[in-house]
Design a protein around this motif. Sequence first.
Motif, mmCIF file in Angstrom:
data_model
loop_
_atom_site.group_PDB
_atom_site.id
_atom_site.type_symbol
_atom_site.label_atom_id
_atom_site.label_comp_id
_atom_site.label_asym_id
_atom_site.label_seq_id
_atom_site.Cartn_x
_atom_site.Cartn_y
_atom_site.Cartn_z
ATOM 1 N N THR A 1 -2.117 16.922 5.939
ATOM 2 C CA THR A 1 -1.077 16.371 6.816
ATOM 3 C C THR A 1 0.281 16.181 6.242
ATOM 4 O OG1 THR A 1 -3.165 15.142 7.974
ATOM 5 C CG2 THR A 1 -1.033 14.280 8.469
ATOM 6 N N ARG A 2 0.281 15.604 4.958
ATOM 7 C CA ARG A 2 1.492 15.212 4.396
ATOM 8 C C ARG A 2 2.345 16.358 4.325
ATOM 9 N NH1 ARG A 2 5.722 13.844 4.110
ATOM 10 N NH2 ARG A 2 6.627 12.245 2.661
ATOM 11 N N PHE B 1 4.399 25.842 1.302
ATOM 12 C CA PHE B 1 3.050 25.562 1.372
ATOM 13 C C PHE B 1 2.966 25.258 -0.150
ATOM 14 C CE2 PHE B 1 3.237 30.080 0.919
ATOM 15 C CZ PHE B 1 2.386 30.321 -0.157
ATOM 16 N N ALA B 2 1.650 25.017 -0.564
ATOM 17 C CA ALA B 2 1.060 24.391 -1.969
ATOM 18 C C ALA B 2 -0.239 24.998 -2.195
ATOM 19 C CB ALA B 2 1.514 22.925 -2.232
ATOM 20 N N THR B 3 -0.503 25.401 -3.392
ATOM 21 C CA THR B 3 -1.825 25.659 -3.713
ATOM 22 C C THR B 3 -2.164 24.358 -4.528
ATOM 23 O OG1 THR B 3 -1.186 26.865 -5.828
ATOM 24 C CG2 THR B 3 -1.503 28.415 -3.654
ATOM 25 N N LEU C 1 -2.179 24.413 0.825
ATOM 26 C CA LEU C 1 -2.024 23.061 1.827
ATOM 27 C C LEU C 1 -0.665 23.523 2.500
ATOM 28 C CD1 LEU C 1 -2.231 20.455 -1.141
ATOM 29 C CD2 LEU C 1 -3.592 20.427 0.938
ATOM 30 N N GLY C 2 -0.594 23.048 3.628
ATOM 31 C CA GLY C 2 0.364 23.743 4.715
ATOM 32 C C GLY C 2 -0.301 24.868 5.620
ATOM 33 N N LEU C 3 -1.093 25.381 5.292
ATOM 34 C CA LEU C 3 -1.809 26.652 6.000
ATOM 35 C C LEU C 3 -3.223 26.264 6.598
ATOM 36 C CD1 LEU C 3 -1.074 29.539 3.690
ATOM 37 C CD2 LEU C 3 0.514 28.415 5.632
ATOM 38 N N GLY C 4 -3.561 24.858 6.688
ATOM 39 C CA GLY C 4 -4.886 24.559 7.208
ATOM 40 C C GLY C 4 -4.971 24.791 8.491
ATOM 41 N N GLU C 5 -4.086 24.861 9.456
ATOM 42 C CA GLU C 5 -4.062 25.285 10.770
ATOM 43 C C GLU C 5 -4.663 26.601 11.029
ATOM 44 O OE1 GLU C 5 0.434 26.729 11.415
ATOM 45 O OE2 GLU C 5 -0.513 24.852 12.603
#
Length: 367
Positions: free
Chosen positions: A204-205, A225-227, A270-274
């Motif tokens: 979310t952050r 995004f971030a791994t 992170l950032g691609l969770g959707e």
Amino acid sequence: MRLRGRSMGWVPPLLLLAGIAVADFNTTGEFRIISWIVLVPGIAAALCGVWGTAVFAVLALLTYVTVDSAWPHQYQTGLPDFILVTVGSILAVAACVVRVRGERRMLHMRDIADTTRRTVLRPLPPGWGGLEHAGVYLASDTEARVGGDFYDIQPGPHGTRVLVGDVQGKGLGAVEAAAALLGTFREAGYHEADLATVAERLETRIVRHRNHTAALGRKADGDRFATAVLLGFPEDAPGAVDAVVFGHEPPLAVGPGGVRQLPAGDGLPLGLGELAPARPTVRRLPLAPDETLLLVTDGVTEARDRQGCFYRLRDEVARAVAADPGVTEPRRLAAHVRDGTLRHCGGRLDDDTTVFAVRRPPHPRDE
């Protein structure tokens, strides 16, 4: 130039001054070299401070007048060379002023970068969270000294959590995203009982951070995004570790018996969770008391030598452990991987590089 902590920058221009004066005394009248003394303040400008350069400029002028006056009139170089030495001395002092100002500006920027790094990558006390740990961070931009790699340990009432990751891209945008993720990790890692909830908070952050930067018109940060790897060391399971892998290189468990890779997991960065059908799975994995978890970013795994071959991290670590099982100690392990990476790529880092080693103490301490 320093010797035993003392500046020796004045030595070369002084030797040059004396050498030119002595050599001029020993030349014939048809071949005078005293005008070469204009080199003295130029050398001083590169090695000394402003006042030191000014002193050598004055000494050069005085030496020129003294030496030139000692020759018969027909052999004196006269006013033209005097003007040359004077103008050269003035320009040397001016150049030294510019150099010193540039050095001070660079040191100021380095102080700012160090402050930023301490804010984003806060120093971790020894034994923080009841864990033995060692971290190495090397920025590919040596002037910036901080980039998109991040790591932290957060102890709390629900156990100690560890986060290691790498924000896509470089520059201040990557630093901002790393700082946002670390801030959320430090709060959620302390308060949330469920590691899966911490993972959701991180997702979310970074989405909120992207929305904010996009609203500011920074389109380049809109798809960042971030791994990452999120670990939990539960107090009720000393022989296990909880892990969530967000598209990152899985940790290596390094012990005297060898090296094994933990499962990669099913999490997206992170950032691609959707794009994922469900939230990432928290896996509880066995971890021997003598095993150290080794986490790295792609600055290590993608380091290349002159032939373009990648650094074989697992094989190199396994070889080192076989030769000396003591390498599994976090500080030695992190240093070994750092040195091996730099040696493999010849010191030319194409990406930010993070090495983080962590384990429970072999003998649990009484709190």
